[in-house]
Design a protein around this motif. Structure first.
Motif, PDB file in Angstrom:
ATOM      1  N   UNK A 157      49.851 -37.745 -43.525  1.00 12.26           N
ATOM      2  CA  UNK A 157      50.872 -37.376 -42.537  1.00 12.26           C
ATOM      3  C   UNK A 157      50.253 -37.226 -41.149  1.00 12.26           C
ATOM      4  N   UNK A 158      49.067 -36.653 -41.090  1.00 16.72           N
ATOM      5  CA  UNK A 158      48.371 -36.532 -39.806  1.00 16.72           C
ATOM      6  C   UNK A 158      48.056 -37.911 -39.232  1.00 16.72           C
ATOM      7  N   UNK A 159      47.513 -38.810 -40.075  1.00 11.42           N
ATOM      8  CA  UNK A 159      47.151 -40.147 -39.612  1.00 11.42           C
ATOM      9  C   UNK A 159      48.381 -40.937 -39.178  1.00 11.42           C
ATOM     10  N   UNK A 179      51.325 -39.731 -38.183  1.00 10.12           N
ATOM     11  CA  UNK A 179      51.901 -39.144 -36.968  1.00 10.12           C
ATOM     12  C   UNK A 179      51.085 -39.538 -35.741  1.00 10.12           C
ATOM     13  N   UNK A 180      49.773 -39.504 -35.863  1.00 11.39           N
ATOM     14  CA  UNK A 180      48.909 -39.894 -34.748  1.00 11.39           C
ATOM     15  C   UNK A 180      49.109 -41.363 -34.403  1.00 11.39           C
ATOM     16  N   UNK A 181      49.243 -42.194 -35.429  1.00 12.23           N
ATOM     17  CA  UNK A 181      49.499 -43.619 -35.192  1.00 12.23           C
ATOM     18  C   UNK A 181      50.788 -43.821 -34.410  1.00 12.23           C
ATOM     19  N   UNK A 182      51.866 -43.190 -34.838  1.00 15.71           N
ATOM     20  CA  UNK A 182      53.156 -43.421 -34.185  1.00 15.71           C
ATOM     21  C   UNK A 182      53.183 -42.835 -32.783  1.00 15.71           C
ATOM     22  N   UNK A 183      52.521 -41.703 -32.567  1.00 13.54           N
ATOM     23  CA  UNK A 183      52.489 -41.113 -31.229  1.00 13.54           C
ATOM     24  C   UNK A 183      51.733 -42.011 -30.249  1.00 13.54           C
ATOM     25  N   UNK A 184      50.589 -42.507 -30.676  1.00 12.04           N
ATOM     26  CA  UNK A 184      49.798 -43.369 -29.800  1.00 12.04           C
ATOM     27  C   UNK A 184      50.515 -44.683 -29.517  1.00 12.04           C
ATOM     28  N   UNK A 185      50.940 -45.362 -30.589  1.00 17.77           N
ATOM     29  CA  UNK A 185      51.490 -46.703 -30.409  1.00 17.77           C
ATOM     30  C   UNK A 185      52.886 -46.685 -29.804  1.00 17.77           C
ATOM     31  N   UNK A 225      40.510 -44.993 -36.565  1.00 15.22           N
ATOM     32  CA  UNK A 225      39.716 -44.472 -37.697  1.00 15.22           C
ATOM     33  C   UNK A 225      40.514 -43.547 -38.615  1.00 15.22           C
ATOM     34  N   UNK A 226      41.432 -42.765 -38.035  1.00 11.89           N
ATOM     35  CA  UNK A 226      42.251 -41.889 -38.874  1.00 11.89           C
ATOM     36  C   UNK A 226      43.216 -42.701 -39.741  1.00 11.89           C
TER      37      UNK A 226
END
Length: 534
Positions: free
Chosen positions: A161-163, A165-171, A234-235
């Motif tokens: 979930x962390x990975x 969420x981080x993916x969607x926020x960045x992209x 990496x995440x």
């Protein structure tokens, strides 16, 4: 069959076919996996047929063009076409996604949703490389974010979930810059249009062009990824499953490189003359920083993820080289890394399935029980460290030589860049070979070796790696297999970029360590029309 809507069918077929998956009977994923594989094979066959029947190597312009009115008042159209920049990546997408579906064979958790997302993503990825309307490009770019987020958040590891969420926020955050820049370009001037070819012909004020270039660079820099916008990768790789790894490394990263060439360089050549040195510097940072970071990683997935970031730095150097050879090497590096990165991540997944650990400290002594996997790991690692005879060697050599022979930069700048990039190249075999030693012939983990069932590679896994190694070795031995697809397109683009800098257009040496700052004096097809003002 020149009137057949090849690209429209290729894009929409897997998306429409995915809607039939919920209707399949429930048998623990058996029907879904075969259905998805057949759809993938059919679509890849259509891509190959379109390439063989209608693609002309000598034509630098768009081919297989289709255009249907969508919202005529805003000049919004379903507009698709391919040229030398996009055709190799469309072929790569079809090939890689079909293999990723085969790699997902063991998936039994929510198989209907999983294969639905894989097929929907298939069409969305091809659309990114084929659409010729900026708003349509933005929609296709956003479409592929949703399946990746779900594939990470549902089928990922403990920190999925962390990975995700981080993916969607960045992209998704980066995608906003695409929309803002696209609207600014569309409404600039006397006409409102989202057609990419029409947008490239507009005469933007240089200050606006620089802002547009910066906006696109941020967005595509996230996807490439470029330091310091890389931390999501990496995440994401650390939590993804093998088929998602293959799509991330094989296709998604290439979207950023493709868009940088297509839009930043192709549509904003004046701004590119200012930003090219920045791309080169960022490329060197990517290569050295990511190689050093990969060297220090103890988690196998994160080690290979940072290796991917390092290799994509060569794409940036090639784009900023102002040479035919450098730009050609950048495109070849995207294709080559797509194949090599996918093979390494697939092997990471295969190794984890047997050892149930990603920590190198917990592996070791498994080489005698997994000889086939060791052989595949060794071969793919040789490809990644750019062994002569493999595609990575040819691509990186083309970028090195292309930049070293560029007349856009003086000798001091070129020597520094080449030296630092070479440091990254030297680090690559060190961490890859030590990686092999620790996994297969390191200090033996007796508990792992004695208690785990360490089965060797099964035929499906050998077949997938063999399919990836054939083009890797084929391109390494005969690069023209790929370069002939795009040579005419990249040569035309390089001529246009050089025409944006009068000192380059006139063949004069650079006056500073970077691109000469005088801009202008050319029309929208790259022909010089007036002498530079001194």
């Amino acid at each position: 069959m020149t009137d057949f809507p090849w690209l429209t069918v290729i894009i929409l077929f897997p998306i429409v076919a995915s809607l039939g998956i919920p209707l399949l009977p429930d048998q623990n994923g058996v029907w879904e996996r075969w259905y998805a594989l057949i759809v993938g094979l059919i679509d890849f066959t259509l891509i190959v047929c379109a390439f063989v029947i209608n693609y002309d190597f000598d034509n630098p312009g768009l081919q297989l063009v289709e255009k249907y009115a969508w919202i005529p008042t805003l000049d919004l159209n379903w507009s698709v076409g391919v040229d030398g920049l996009s055709m190799p990546l469309v072929l790569l997408t079809g090939f890689m996604t079909t293999l990723a579906i085969l790699a997902a064979w063991p998936v039994t958790l929510k198989p209907k949703l999983f294969y639905f997302l894989m097929l929907a993503m298939y069409g969305g990825q091809i659309a990114v490389f084929a659409v010729q309307d900026m708003l349509l490009f933005f929609l296709a770019w956003e479409l592929e974010l949703i399946p990746v987020y779900l594939l990470l958040s549902i089928w990922g590891g403990k920190k999925r979930l962390y990975a995700a969420t981080k993916f969607i926020l960045y992209t998704a955050g980066g995608s906003l810059f695409i929309l803002i820049a696209a609207l600014a370009m569309a409404f600039y001037g006397d006409t409102v249009t989202f057609d990419m070819r029409s947008l490239a012909l507009k005469d933007y004020a240089i200050n606006l062009e620089l802002l547009l270039y910066a906006a696109f660079l941020i967005s595509y820099g996230v996807k490439l990824p470029i330091f310091p916008l890389h931390t999501w990768l990496p995440d994401a790789h650390g939590e993804a499953t093998a088929p998602v790894h293959m799509l991330l490394a094989g296709i998604l990263l290439k979207m950023g490189g493709y868009a940088l060439i297509r839009m930043n360089a192709g549509m904003l050549p004046d701004a590119h003359a200012y930003f090219a040195p920045v791309l080169v510097i960022l490329g060197v940072v990517n290569i050295v920083y990511a190689a050093l970071t990969s060297f220090a990683q103890r988690n196998l997935k994160r080690k290979i993820a940072y290796s991917s970031i390092s290799h994509m730095g060569f794409v940036l150097i090639g784009i900023g080289s102002f040479t035919d050879l450098g730009l050609s090497g950048a495109v070849l590096q995207m294709v080559s890394h797509g194949l090599i990165g996918a093979s390494l991540f697939f092997l990471v997944g295969a190794t984890y399935d047997r050892t149930h650990t990603l920590m190198l400290d917990e592996m070791g002594g498994v080489g005698q029980k997994m000889r086939k996997i060791f052989a595949m790991w060794t071969t793919c690692s040789m490809a990644s460290l750019a062994l002569p005879g493999m595609s990575g060697f040819v691509a990186e050599l083309m970028v090195f030589v292309g930049f070293a022979t560029s007349d856009a930069y003086n000798s001091t700048f070129k020597v520094i860049v080449v030296f630092l990039a070479a440091v990254g190249v030297i680090l690559t075999p060190i961490y890859l070979l030590s990686n092999l030693r620790e996994i297969f012939y390191g200090s033996e983990n007796k508990e792992l070796v004695e208690h785990e069932v360490l089965q060797d590679a099964e035929p499906r896994e050998v077949f997938i790696i063999a399919c990836l190694l054939v083009p890797i070795i084929g391109i390494g031995l005969y690069p023209k297999l790929v370069t002939q697809m795009y040579d005419s397109t990249t040569q035309q683009l390089t001529a246009r970029l050089r025409g944006s800098v009068p000192t380059l257009a006139e063949g004069k040496p650079p006056v500073v360590s970077m691109v000469a700052p005088e801009i202008g004096g050319r029309d929208r097809v790259g022909l010089k029309v007036s002498p530079p003002v001194r």
